[in-house]
Structure formats: C-alpha cells, structure tokens
Design a protein around this motif. Structure first.
Motif, short mmCIF file in Angstrom:
data_model
loop_
_atom_site.label_atom_id
_atom_site.label_comp_id
_atom_site.label_asym_id
_atom_site.label_seq_id
_atom_site.Cartn_x
_atom_site.Cartn_y
_atom_site.Cartn_z
N PRO A 102 0.81 -1.22 0.00
CA PRO A 102 0.00 0.00 0.00
C PRO A 102 0.85 1.27 0.00
O PRO A 102 0.38 2.33 -0.42
N ASP A 103 2.11 1.15 0.43
CA ASP A 103 2.99 2.32 0.43
C ASP A 103 3.38 2.75 -0.98
O ASP A 103 4.04 3.76 -1.16
N GLY A 104 2.95 2.00 -1.99
CA GLY A 104 3.20 2.37 -3.38
C GLY A 104 2.28 3.46 -3.88
O GLY A 104 2.40 3.89 -5.01
N GLY A 105 1.37 3.92 -3.03
CA GLY A 105 0.48 5.01 -3.42
C GLY A 105 1.25 6.31 -3.60
O GLY A 105 2.24 6.57 -2.92
N ALA A 106 0.79 7.13 -4.51
CA ALA A 106 1.47 8.37 -4.86
C ALA A 106 1.34 9.43 -3.77
O ALA A 106 0.40 9.44 -2.99
N SER A 107 2.32 10.33 -3.77
CA SER A 107 2.24 11.58 -3.00
C SER A 107 1.96 12.67 -4.02
O SER A 107 2.71 12.84 -4.98
N VAL A 108 0.87 13.39 -3.80
CA VAL A 108 0.38 14.37 -4.78
C VAL A 108 0.51 15.78 -4.21
O VAL A 108 0.17 16.01 -3.04
N VAL A 109 0.99 16.71 -5.01
CA VAL A 109 1.11 18.11 -4.61
C VAL A 109 0.17 18.92 -5.50
O VAL A 109 0.26 18.86 -6.73
N ILE A 110 -0.74 19.65 -4.85
CA ILE A 110 -1.75 20.45 -5.57
C ILE A 110 -1.74 21.86 -5.01
O ILE A 110 -1.72 22.06 -3.79
#
Length: 178
Positions: A102-110
């Motif tokens: 599950p740590d493969g989820g992205a970090s998103v900057v908006i």
C-alpha cells in the motif's frame, strides 16, 4: 579535534521543508509554514534519482530534471505535481499501491487556496477529535472522487500548497463536506 560540517543554505532549507511536510502529514488539517513559496523546495526536499515523477507544470520540470528523477506517466509516478488542479480525470490514474504494497500510493502536490472555499471536517489518525478547514481551488467532485479512490490502506496522500503554506492530507484521513 573533530568538527561537524556546516550545512549549506540549500540543505537547511530542504531540511526545514521536509520537516514541514512530515509535520503536516502527521497533523492533518493544520497549516504549516514552508521556508519559501511554491513547489520547487518540495522537489528539492523529496525527489532524488530513485523517484518516478509526473509534473504537469512545465515551469517546474527543470527543477525535477535537476534531481535526476525518472519522468513517469501519471499512473507510474511516486510523486505527482499537478499545479492548480482543473481536471479530475487524471486522479483516476494515480497509483494507489496494492494490498501487498500500500505504500506504493502516490504523493500528490496540488496548489489550492487554504482558508477559502469548501468547508470540510477531517477525522482520523493525527486528529484528536476533528479539524474543520476550508480548501478552495479544487474542482467540484474532488472530495467524492478522493473518497471513491482511497481504499485504506491503499490510496494517495495529498499536500495542498498555498504560497508558503502547506496542509497535508494522508490517505487515512476521512473528509466530510459540510
């Protein structure tokens, strides 16, 4: 006699940025100040040559390339810089990890307008009871799509940036529109 190396201005800024980002994720809904305005310092603090990055803002691309990171399609990116979000279709392609990783989820900057817009109630880890916040500048339907895409522990984490302020929203945080 041994002496400790003196960190450069860039190292000090990157460390302060990293601390602000981590703090914002550990206390969802609470604003944290960044050393400077914008995403360039976040790229400097988080991205290295082992990262896969998607960057929608062509003005940030030179900073991403300086890190040696691999440029990736949205679905294969660890770190995603969307700028001011205008289209929700891309969010459906974000990496949310897997049951095994599950740590493969992205970090998103908006980019967003913090303190304006929709009133939201946040609950979950890192929040004692609840946090009520306002986030503007995200398209209608963002919050319901986020809810549908996150199947905790799988999902994606979001950093909302407004000038030199950041608000972290981990995948474990439940968001309710008020």
């Amino acid at each position: 006699m041994r002496t400790a190396p003196t960190p450069s201005r860039e190292e000090t800024r990157a460390n302060a940025t990293f601390e602000a980002l981590i703090w914002s994720m550990s206390r969802p809904g609470r604003l944290r100040d960044l050393p400077e305005r914008g995403e360039a310092q976040i790229i400097e603090a988080l991205i290295d040559r082992e990262c896969h990055v998607f960057c929608a803002d062509p003005l940030l691309m030179p900073k991403v390339l300086e890190t040696g990171a691999r440029i990736a399609a949205l679905a294969g990116a660890d770190h995603v810089f969307l700028g001011m979000l205008t289209d929700l279709d891309g969010l459906k392609s974000l990496s949310t990890g897997s049951d095994l990783y599950p740590d493969g989820g992205a970090s998103v900057v908006i980019r967003a307008r913090l303190g304006e817009g929709s009133r939201l109630r946040l609950t979950g880890p890192g929040i004692e009871t609840e946090e009520c916040i306002h986030i503007g500048g995200v398209p209608e339907g963002f919050w319901s799509l986020r809810r549908d895409l996150i199947q905790y522990p799988m999902g994606f984490d979001v950093f909302f940036i407004d000038g030199a302020r950041v608000l972290g929203l981990p995948r474990s945080t439940k968001v309710e529109m008020l």
